[in-house]
Design an enzyme around this catalytic site. Structure first.
Site, PDB file in Angstrom:
ATOM      1  N   SER A 189       1.055  -1.027  -0.286  1.00  8.25           N
ATOM      2  CA  SER A 189      -0.233  -0.146  -0.116  1.00  8.25           C
ATOM      3  C   SER A 189       0.693   1.561  -0.084  1.00  8.25           C
ATOM      4  O   SER A 189       2.546   0.897   0.095  1.00  8.25           O
ATOM      5  CB  SER A 189      -0.958   0.200   1.238  1.00  8.25           C
ATOM      6  OG  SER A 189      -0.005   0.176   2.640  1.00  8.25           O
ATOM      7  N   ASP A 311      -8.149   5.212  -4.257  1.00  6.88           N
ATOM      8  CA  ASP A 311      -9.435   6.271  -3.610  1.00  6.88           C
ATOM      9  C   ASP A 311      -9.459   7.496  -4.659  1.00  6.88           C
ATOM     10  O   ASP A 311     -10.641   8.298  -4.581  1.00  6.88           O
ATOM     11  CB  ASP A 311      -8.252   7.742  -2.675  1.00  6.88           C
ATOM     12  CG  ASP A 311      -8.429   7.197  -0.858  1.00  6.88           C
ATOM     13  OD1 ASP A 311      -9.002   5.983  -0.291  1.00  6.88           O
ATOM     14  OD2 ASP A 311      -7.237   7.576  -0.533  1.00  6.88           O
ATOM     15  N   ARG A 342     -18.671   3.234  -0.932  1.00  3.61           N
ATOM     16  CA  ARG A 342     -18.021   3.537  -2.192  1.00  3.61           C
ATOM     17  C   ARG A 342     -18.660   3.038  -3.004  1.00  3.61           C
ATOM     18  O   ARG A 342     -19.236   4.090  -4.987  1.00  3.61           O
ATOM     19  CB  ARG A 342     -16.742   3.988  -2.516  1.00  3.61           C
ATOM     20  CG  ARG A 342     -16.608   5.253  -1.034  1.00  3.61           C
ATOM     21  CD  ARG A 342     -14.675   6.129  -1.845  1.00  3.61           C
ATOM     22  NE  ARG A 342     -14.327   6.619  -0.833  1.00  3.61           N
ATOM     23  CZ  ARG A 342     -13.994   7.676  -0.322  1.00  3.61           C
ATOM     24  NH1 ARG A 342     -12.708   7.076  -0.491  1.00  3.61           N
ATOM     25  NH2 ARG A 342     -13.694   8.591   0.333  1.00  3.61           N
TER      26      ARG A 342
HETATM   27  C1  S3P Z   1      -4.323   6.477   3.798  1.00  2.86           C
HETATM   28  C2  S3P Z   1      -4.871   5.272   3.096  1.00  2.86           C
HETATM   29  C3  S3P Z   1      -5.859   4.601   2.470  1.00  2.86           C
HETATM   30  C4  S3P Z   1      -6.587   5.913   1.885  1.00  2.86           C
HETATM   31  C5  S3P Z   1      -7.243   6.758   2.911  1.00  2.86           C
HETATM   32  C6  S3P Z   1      -6.239   7.487   3.480  1.00  2.86           C
HETATM   33  C7  S3P Z   1      -3.497   6.767   4.402  1.00  2.86           C
HETATM   34  O1  S3P Z   1      -6.529   3.433   2.946  1.00  2.86           O
HETATM   35  O2  S3P Z   1      -8.260   4.795   1.423  1.00  2.86           O
HETATM   36  O3  S3P Z   1      -7.749   7.929   2.403  1.00  2.86           O
HETATM   37  O4  S3P Z   1      -3.422   8.067   4.485  1.00  2.86           O
HETATM   38  O5  S3P Z   1      -3.014   6.675   5.116  1.00  2.86           O
HETATM   39  P1  S3P Z   1      -5.963   1.957   4.016  1.00  2.86           P
HETATM   40  O6  S3P Z   1      -5.125   1.847   4.497  1.00  2.86           O
HETATM   41  O7  S3P Z   1      -7.292   2.137   5.052  1.00  2.86           O
HETATM   42  O8  S3P Z   1      -6.627   1.387   2.624  1.00  2.86           O
END
Ligand code: S3P
Length: 425
Positions: A189, A311, A342
């Protein structure tokens, strides 16, 4: 609740600097609050989500003050807050803060708005509990408010996560700072936390396909120049691609490869995009991105690509609605537990605009065509749904009424002003 009616418009033309990246803004405050001295943050996002992080830290004793175009973070030992901390609409605030507070020797209670109080917290509570944290929540510990009785955590835990989530990964790294921790996620991620922690001197290495953080007694302060948010730029990238005659240049946009899926997806759809990298802003690559209108075709967005534009999927679904042929979005079940469901909201909104869409548990299939109003779309509690359908309204005929459009303020308070600026010609 405010309703915003958006009408079709002529071309979107001009140059813009989008507001600061939301993920990096949160982290620049949270991580510097744990550092050994003060740091300056420039280009911080002024949206409500980042205000939630700043006021939470203030409630814990951190001094945060404006100084010209910068915000100065002066860390102080964190102390028990006198009241419940309100994280507003911000999942990043509540999940990252929970990781920090789990290891503080005091009680804290974290809550949020109606949307945040519906979002799943087991994903952070379960691993933190395994580290010895004492955290309770509503509905058997599933939902906020969260009650955190902080204290020393046990060192050396290993977590093989079942979902790829930067919020969960970051929460566990923050909790594991004192004792060390190893975390692996199925797919990479966004890696802003890793970049920032390394830049602040943390001993964080890649190991066994995961990340190993060695015990980190103290972080060095880090001055941050926050790049423009590619998630905010995404609305104009799609608007520029689908509103005929458009030509938009976005300056100083963050181009971290874990976030640029929207560029790759739009290119796969045939969008005319030019990316010009410029010097990196500290630990993060940045560049200028130009988009010109042109016919789009359908594509498939799944797997690693879906995670790199998670996102941006609502606005990419809007792009697909204007494209020729079918687009399938898959492997995106996490979209159901964001600021709103969403998948359901996008499907409802596109159907209201007369688009043929099939809903799947982890995504949707969209048949491109000529979306049009008049339509009413419910954006309550979800900024990205509001902005995605504002873009759909610009490119379609017939107005779109967005209920709950004030949610836009969480990440992009200047959105309507930027829309005016781009359509002024
Ligand atoms: C984010 C991680 C994502 C993203 C969110 C912001 C972050 O969520 O959708 O808008 O700043 O770490 P997830 O890690 O829960 O998927």
């Amino acid at each position: 609740m405010s309703t915003w009616t958006v009408h079709g418009r002529g071309p979107l033309r001009g140059e813009l600097t989008v507001p600061g990246d939301k993920s990096i803004s949160h982290r620049s405050l949270l991580f510097n609050a744990l550092a050994s001295g003060p740091a300056r943050v420039r280009g911080l996002l002024e949206g409500e989500d980042v205000h939630s992080t700043a006021s939470a830290l203030s409630a814990l004793g951190t001094e945060i003050e404006r100084d010209g175009d910068a915000v100065v973070v002066r860390p102080r030992p964190l102390a028990e807050p006198a009241d419940v901390i309100d994280c507003g609409n911000s999942g990043t605030t509540i999940r990252l803060l929970t990781g920090i507070l789990a290891r503080q020797p005091f009680l804290s209670v974290l809550t949020g708005d109606g949307s945040l109080r519906k979002r799943p917290m087991r994903r952070v509570i379960d691993p933190l509990t395994a580290m010895g944290a004492r955290i309770d929540g509503r509905d058997g510990g599933r939902l906020p408010p969260l009650v955190i009785r902080g204290g020393a955590l046990t060192p050396g835990h290993r977590f093989d996560l079942s979902i790829s989530s930067a919020q969960v990964k970051s929460c566990l790294l923050l909790a594991g700072m004192t004792g060390g921790v190893w975390v692996r996620e199925p797919r990479q991620s966004r890696d802003h936390s890793e970049r920032m922690l390394r830049a602040m001197g943390a001993d964080l290495i890649d190991e066994d396909g995961g990340l190993r953080l060695a015990p980190t007694a103290v972080l060095e302060p880090l001055d941050v120049d926050v790049p423009g948010d590619i998630s905010s730029a995404a609305f104009w990238l799609v608007g520029g691609a689908v509103v005929p005659g458009s030509d938009i240049t976005l300056r100083q946009v963050g181009l971290n490869p874990t976030r640029t899926g929207v560029v790759d997806a739009l290119r796969a759809m045939g969008a005319q995009l030019e990316v010009e990298p410029v010097d990196a802003a500290g630990a993060e690559p940045i560049g200028n991105v130009r988009v010109r209108a042109g016919g789009l075709r359908g594509t498939r967005i799944d797997g690693e690509l879906a995670l790199r534009c998670l996102d941006e999927l609502p606005v990419l679904a809007v792009a697909a609605a204007f494209a020729e042929g079918e687009t399938t979005i898959a492997d995106a079940g996490e979209l159901r537990v964001k600021e709103s469901d969403r998948i359901a909201r996008v499907v409802q909104g596109l159907r209201a605009m007369h688009v043929q869409v099939e809903e799947h548990p982890d995504g949707m299939t969209i048949v491109g065509g000529h979306p049009h109003g008049p339509a009413r779309v419910d954006a309550t509690g979800d900024h990205r749904i509001a902005m995605a359908f504002a873009i759909a309204a610009l490119a379609g005929e017939g107005p779109v009424e967005l209920t709950g459009a004030e949610a836009i303020g969480t990440s992009y308070p200047q959105f309507a002003a930027h829309l005016e600026a781009l359509t002024r010609e």
